[in-house]
Design a protein around this motif. Structure first.
Motif, PDB file in Angstrom:
ATOM      1  N   MET A 390      46.604  10.001  57.415  1.00 55.12           N
ATOM      2  CA  MET A 390      45.726   9.878  58.572  1.00 55.12           C
ATOM      3  C   MET A 390      46.446   9.102  59.677  1.00 55.12           C
ATOM      4  O   MET A 390      47.199   8.172  59.383  1.00 55.12           O
ATOM      5  CB  MET A 390      44.450   9.145  58.166  1.00 55.12           C
ATOM      6  CG  MET A 390      43.440   8.968  59.294  1.00 55.12           C
ATOM      7  SD  MET A 390      41.993   8.003  58.776  1.00 55.12           S
ATOM      8  CE  MET A 390      41.126   9.224  57.773  1.00 55.12           C
ATOM      9  N   PRO A 391      46.242   9.467  60.946  1.00 60.01           N
ATOM     10  CA  PRO A 391      46.860   8.687  62.030  1.00 60.01           C
ATOM     11  C   PRO A 391      46.500   7.202  61.919  1.00 60.01           C
ATOM     12  O   PRO A 391      45.379   6.836  61.596  1.00 60.01           O
ATOM     13  CB  PRO A 391      46.255   9.309  63.289  1.00 60.01           C
ATOM     14  CG  PRO A 391      45.913  10.708  62.890  1.00 60.01           C
ATOM     15  CD  PRO A 391      45.468  10.610  61.460  1.00 60.01           C
ATOM     16  N   ALA A 392      47.475   6.350  62.178  1.00 65.57           N
ATOM     17  CA  ALA A 392      47.275   4.902  62.030  1.00 65.57           C
ATOM     18  C   ALA A 392      46.362   4.358  63.120  1.00 65.57           C
ATOM     19  O   ALA A 392      46.325   4.852  64.247  1.00 65.57           O
ATOM     20  CB  ALA A 392      48.616   4.204  62.068  1.00 65.57           C
ATOM     21  N   GLU A 393      45.612   3.307  62.749  1.00 65.42           N
ATOM     22  CA  GLU A 393      44.833   2.540  63.722  1.00 65.42           C
ATOM     23  C   GLU A 393      45.651   1.288  64.068  1.00 65.42           C
ATOM     24  O   GLU A 393      46.021   0.533  63.174  1.00 65.42           O
ATOM     25  CB  GLU A 393      43.497   2.136  63.132  1.00 65.42           C
ATOM     26  CG  GLU A 393      42.544   1.518  64.120  1.00 65.42           C
ATOM     27  CD  GLU A 393      41.982   2.532  65.115  1.00 65.42           C
ATOM     28  OE1 GLU A 393      42.222   2.367  66.318  1.00 65.42           O
ATOM     29  OE2 GLU A 393      41.317   3.479  64.656  1.00 65.42           O
ATOM     30  N   VAL A 394      45.957   1.107  65.331  1.00 64.89           N
ATOM     31  CA  VAL A 394      46.774  -0.025  65.770  1.00 64.89           C
ATOM     32  C   VAL A 394      45.922  -0.991  66.563  1.00 64.89           C
ATOM     33  O   VAL A 394      45.265  -0.618  67.535  1.00 64.89           O
ATOM     34  CB  VAL A 394      47.976   0.447  66.611  1.00 64.89           C
ATOM     35  CG1 VAL A 394      48.808  -0.754  67.071  1.00 64.89           C
ATOM     36  CG2 VAL A 394      48.836   1.423  65.817  1.00 64.89           C
ATOM     37  N   ILE A 395      45.943  -2.247  66.132  1.00 61.56           N
ATOM     38  CA  ILE A 395      45.246  -3.332  66.834  1.00 61.56           C
ATOM     39  C   ILE A 395      46.307  -4.305  67.329  1.00 61.56           C
ATOM     40  O   ILE A 395      47.127  -4.775  66.537  1.00 61.56           O
ATOM     41  CB  ILE A 395      44.241  -4.051  65.896  1.00 61.56           C
ATOM     42  CG1 ILE A 395      43.238  -3.035  65.378  1.00 61.56           C
ATOM     43  CG2 ILE A 395      43.527  -5.181  66.613  1.00 61.56           C
ATOM     44  CD1 ILE A 395      42.292  -3.599  64.336  1.00 61.56           C
ATOM     45  N   SER A 396      46.303  -4.584  68.603  1.00 60.24           N
ATOM     46  CA  SER A 396      47.409  -5.379  69.160  1.00 60.24           C
ATOM     47  C   SER A 396      46.896  -6.372  70.198  1.00 60.24           C
ATOM     48  O   SER A 396      45.789  -6.252  70.727  1.00 60.24           O
ATOM     49  CB  SER A 396      48.455  -4.473  69.785  1.00 60.24           C
ATOM     50  OG  SER A 396      47.890  -3.711  70.843  1.00 60.24           O
ATOM     51  N   GLN A 397      47.736  -7.363  70.464  1.00 56.61           N
ATOM     52  CA  GLN A 397      47.413  -8.373  71.486  1.00 56.61           C
ATOM     53  C   GLN A 397      48.405  -8.271  72.631  1.00 56.61           C
ATOM     54  O   GLN A 397      49.588  -8.079  72.411  1.00 56.61           O
ATOM     55  CB  GLN A 397      47.449  -9.786  70.885  1.00 56.61           C
ATOM     56  CG  GLN A 397      47.079 -10.865  71.886  1.00 56.61           C
ATOM     57  CD  GLN A 397      46.991 -12.253  71.235  1.00 56.61           C
ATOM     58  OE1 GLN A 397      46.822 -12.352  70.026  1.00 56.61           O
ATOM     59  NE2 GLN A 397      47.123 -13.287  72.040  1.00 56.61           N
TER      60      GLN A 397
END
Length: 397
Positions: A390-397
């Motif tokens: 599955m396409p990755a979920e990216v959480i970033s600052q």
């Protein structure tokens, strides 16, 4: 000028070659073209490998392309066969229907063996020097105790080129009987049939902005086909971090889209694991993290998705060290091959640790399955969970 010659005018019998002729001004016959030809191939729009439930009707299994030359051809019949004989029999298919767009034009039954011929009840015309697409649909027999269908069979219905007279038509100008001139069978991808099957859909997370504290890293839902409940025992994820660290990872299950009502039978908070995973359990983004469902007493269990119903899932963890440029990427893993097992299904515990075991689910062929029952398979072909993951979920600052 005079009309074209026909088999009846020239003494030809059905199936013999004929030519379409005209008479010139001097009264001499001039050959315009030979009678038509028919070739059959699998069209590029034919469906790729997919899952389906036993007992369902109208499942598209292949789309055939009929190409004609020299004249319009009134197609009279087409020869079909079950091509994946190592994993399907006539008992898996109650009926095959042929469709020209939204109109059913024929049907066939595999009464014995693997071959069948569909005659047409409606006019099907292959245009002169053009093509006609016909859709082949299958009605699958039901699966379960005392039922004719077999769990896990891969059913492929294709054009049968070996039958030299099974696919034929009548030339509109020549009047000749025209048998196929194709060179080979078609080879569709096939439909793997279970008692029921899941569909997975990736969902958005509450925020894609990274900060310290408890964070939702990935969300998705699992929908069960209406033919039966789907059992789930295991998901697998990979996590990659930049600068930030993640501890206290767990996978949580809910009955509602608001992610507020937890699934019973797990930990009291809906978590799969009694003891959360901690930071350092992965060394790189290639390290896989298994989330196998447990009861509050740490015993292996399952999550059941009711027929036609949905269960919602999320992975959460505790973030530390968030700063400018920090990120956490979370991805649900798929399986890129159907399990190569001694039998079609195995107990869930026996499959953990093998190559293709990232998503383990059960079609509950005879009853609700425990993890020790031999009715578990993997995620290969499950819609929404590709083998490339599955396409990755990216959480970033």
């Amino acid at each position: 000028y005079a009309s074209a010659s026909s088999p009846s005018a020239t003494g030809l019998t059905s199936g013999q070659s004929a030519t379409i002729s005209e008479v010139d001004s001097a009264g001499q016959a001039q050959t315009v073209a030979a009678n038509g030809t028919i070739t059959v191939t699998l069209d590029s729009s034919s469906p790729s490998y997919k899952l389906a439930s036993g007992g369902t009707t109208g499942n598209t299994v292949s789309i055939l392309k009929f190409a004609g030359t020299n004249e319009e051809i009134d197609l009279k019949r087409v020869a079909l066969q079950l091509t994946n004989t190592a994993s399907s029999t006539a008992a898996d298919v109650s009926k095959v229907t042929i469709w020209d767009g939204a109109t059913q034009v024929g049907e066939a039954t595999f009464t014995s063996g693997i071959h069948a011929t569909s005659t047409f009840t409606q006019t099907v015309t292959i245009p002169k020097n053009g093509i006609k697409l016909l859709t082949v649909k299958a009605d699958f027999t039901d699966i379960g105790t005392g039922k004719a269908g077999t769990e896990g069979h891969l059913i492929a219905v294709d054009y049968d080129n070996d039958d030299s007279t099974g696919t034929r038509g009548i030339g509109a100008e020549s009047g000749a009987t025209i048998n196929r001139t194709s060179g080979s069978d078609s080879a569709s991808s096939g439909v793997r049939v279970f008692n029921t099957f899941p569909t997975i859909t990736k969902l958005s997370v509450p925020t894609n902005t990274l900060s310290n504290g408890d964070k939702v890293l990935l969300r998705w839902k699992v929908t069960a086909d209406s033919m039966g409940d789907v059992g789930i025992s295991k998901f697998t994820a990979v996590i990659a971090t930049t600068t930030a660290t993640v501890t206290g990872l767990d996978l949580y299950a809910y009955t509602d889209a608001g992610f507020s009502n937890v699934v019973s039978g797990l930990s009291s908070d809906g978590g799969f694991l009694v003891t959360n995973k901690v930071g350092g359990e992965w060394t790189s983004s290639a390290t896989q993290l298994d989330f196998a469902a447990e009861t509050s007493g740490a015993a292996s269990t399952t999550v059941q998705v009711p027929a036609g119903g949905v269960r919602y899932f999320e992975i959460r963890g505790t973030i530390a060290g968030s700063a400018a440029g920090a990120s956490v990427s979370t991805q649900l893993e798929g399986d890129n091959a159907y399990p190569a097992l001694a039998s079609t299904f195995v107990a869930q515990a026996a499959d953990i640790g093998t190559t293709h075991d990232d998503f383990l689910w059960s079609p509950n062929a005879t009853s609700t399955q425990a993890v020790t029952d031999t009715d578990w398979t993997n995620g290969y072909g499950v819609s929404g969970l590709p083998g490339t993951n599955m396409p990755a979920e990216v959480i970033s600052q």
